[in-house]
Motif scaffolding. Sequence first.
Motif, short mmCIF file in Angstrom:
data_model
loop_
_atom_site.label_atom_id
_atom_site.label_comp_id
_atom_site.label_asym_id
_atom_site.label_seq_id
_atom_site.Cartn_x
_atom_site.Cartn_y
_atom_site.Cartn_z
N TYR A 26 -27.78 -8.61 18.23
CA TYR A 26 -27.65 -7.98 16.91
C TYR A 26 -28.96 -7.55 16.27
O TYR A 26 -28.95 -6.72 15.37
N GLY A 27 -30.09 -8.13 16.67
CA GLY A 27 -31.39 -7.75 16.10
C GLY A 27 -31.37 -7.76 14.58
O GLY A 27 -30.76 -8.64 13.96
N CYS A 28 -32.00 -6.77 13.98
CA CYS A 28 -32.07 -6.64 12.52
C CYS A 28 -30.69 -6.54 11.88
O CYS A 28 -30.51 -6.92 10.73
N VAL A 29 -29.74 -5.98 12.64
CA VAL A 29 -28.40 -5.77 12.09
C VAL A 29 -27.72 -7.11 11.80
O VAL A 29 -26.93 -7.23 10.88
N GLY A 30 -28.09 -8.14 12.59
CA GLY A 30 -27.60 -9.49 12.32
C GLY A 30 -28.08 -9.97 10.97
O GLY A 30 -27.31 -10.56 10.20
N ALA A 31 -29.35 -9.70 10.67
CA ALA A 31 -29.92 -10.10 9.38
C ALA A 31 -29.22 -9.36 8.25
O ALA A 31 -28.90 -9.94 7.21
N ILE A 32 -28.97 -8.05 8.46
CA ILE A 32 -28.29 -7.24 7.43
C ILE A 32 -26.90 -7.80 7.16
O ILE A 32 -26.49 -7.97 6.01
N SER A 33 -26.20 -8.12 8.22
CA SER A 33 -24.85 -8.66 8.09
C SER A 33 -24.88 -10.00 7.32
O SER A 33 -24.06 -10.24 6.43
N PHE A 34 -25.85 -10.86 7.67
CA PHE A 34 -26.00 -12.16 7.00
C PHE A 34 -26.27 -11.96 5.51
O PHE A 34 -25.64 -12.61 4.66
N LEU A 35 -27.17 -11.04 5.18
CA LEU A 35 -27.52 -10.80 3.78
C LEU A 35 -26.32 -10.21 3.01
O LEU A 35 -26.10 -10.56 1.85
N GLN A 36 -25.56 -9.33 3.68
CA GLN A 36 -24.38 -8.75 3.01
C GLN A 36 -23.35 -9.83 2.69
O GLN A 36 -22.73 -9.81 1.63
N ASN A 37 -23.19 -10.79 3.61
CA ASN A 37 -22.27 -11.91 3.35
C ASN A 37 -22.76 -12.74 2.18
O ASN A 37 -21.96 -13.15 1.33
N GLN A 38 -24.08 -12.96 2.14
CA GLN A 38 -24.66 -13.75 1.05
C GLN A 38 -24.41 -13.04 -0.29
O GLN A 38 -24.06 -13.69 -1.29
N ILE A 39 -24.55 -11.71 -0.29
CA ILE A 39 -24.31 -10.93 -1.51
C ILE A 39 -22.86 -11.06 -1.95
O ILE A 39 -22.57 -11.28 -3.13
N SER A 40 -21.94 -10.97 -1.00
CA SER A 40 -20.51 -11.11 -1.34
C SER A 40 -20.24 -12.46 -1.98
O SER A 40 -19.52 -12.56 -2.98
N GLN A 41 -20.82 -13.52 -1.40
CA GLN A 41 -20.61 -14.87 -1.95
C GLN A 41 -21.19 -14.99 -3.35
O GLN A 41 -20.55 -15.54 -4.25
N LEU A 42 -22.42 -14.46 -3.53
CA LEU A 42 -23.05 -14.54 -4.85
C LEU A 42 -22.26 -13.75 -5.88
O LEU A 42 -22.10 -14.19 -7.03
N GLU A 43 -21.75 -12.57 -5.48
CA GLU A 43 -20.95 -11.75 -6.41
C GLU A 43 -19.70 -12.51 -6.84
O GLU A 43 -19.29 -12.45 -8.00
N MET A 44 -19.10 -13.23 -5.88
CA MET A 44 -17.89 -14.00 -6.18
C MET A 44 -18.22 -15.15 -7.14
O MET A 44 -17.53 -15.35 -8.13
N GLN A 45 -19.32 -15.86 -6.84
CA GLN A 45 -19.73 -16.98 -7.71
C GLN A 45 -20.05 -16.48 -9.11
O GLN A 45 -19.70 -17.12 -10.10
N LEU A 46 -20.71 -15.30 -9.19
CA LEU A 46 -21.07 -14.73 -10.50
C LEU A 46 -19.82 -14.35 -11.28
O LEU A 46 -19.70 -14.64 -12.48
N ALA A 47 -18.86 -13.73 -10.58
CA ALA A 47 -17.61 -13.34 -11.24
C ALA A 47 -16.88 -14.57 -11.77
O ALA A 47 -16.34 -14.56 -12.89
#
Lengths: 131, 131
Positions: free
Chosen positions: A80-101
């Motif tokens: 996955y290279g860098c794309v793995g990191a992007i995917s991980f960060l996108q998941n983190q954003i989704s979780q944070l958005e949910m927690q914020l909501a």
Amino acid sequence: MGGSSSPCASCKLLRRRCTKDCIFAPYFPPNEPHKFAIVHKVFGASNISKMLQELPIQQRADAVNSLVYEANARMKDPVYGCVGAISFLQNQISQLEMQLAMAQAEILCIQMQNNNNNLCEIQINNNDNNL
Amino acid sequence: MGGSSSPCASCKLLRRRCTKDCIFAPYFPPNEPHKFAIVHKVFGASNISKMLQELPIQQRADAVNSLVYEANARMKDPVYGCVGAISFLQNQISQLEMQLAMAQAEILCIQMQNNNNNLCEIQINNNDNNL
């Protein structure tokens, strides 16, 4: 050599003469051989040279840094290279958005409860005064 | 050809015979020539072939997809590529973490205010009863 006494890391690895206008020399000094070896393995010297030539000089250092970062990511994660990191960060954003909501909903809920309690108190006070 | 009637997109671009054990054929069908062209431009056919060979067959499709994603990102942003996206996502995470911390602080603050008010009410009620 890019003007220095020893050939740059790229020319040393590629076993070629390092001229004073070598496109790699400013970004791949001889004391960092691993830096060029890794981008060469992932992108290839010819592609890197072409990419750098297509950029203005003042953007080349940033481009080299990002290529080195990307190549390191690909070495660490060959699938996955860098794309793995992007995917991980996108998941983190989704979780944070949910927690914020949820936190914002909780604030609203507490505020509404407070308003209701205040209303309730005002009504009780009014009733007490009317007795 | 990978067994099909026309050569895969890679062999067509590289002008070579597409054998039935072509490493590219399963991932670069002839009807998607752009997909191979872009990874070839960024990583080079030889590097892609080596990277795929080093992976078990069941991980190669994912690796190709991530390489295509990375190459597209590099085409769109020749200076930062995927690393630009990573940097953007990291900033977004920092902002969300800050917003979440503020929301959680607000909840604590409201809860403490409520507790103080309740305590105050209890004391007033006690005082009323003692009169």
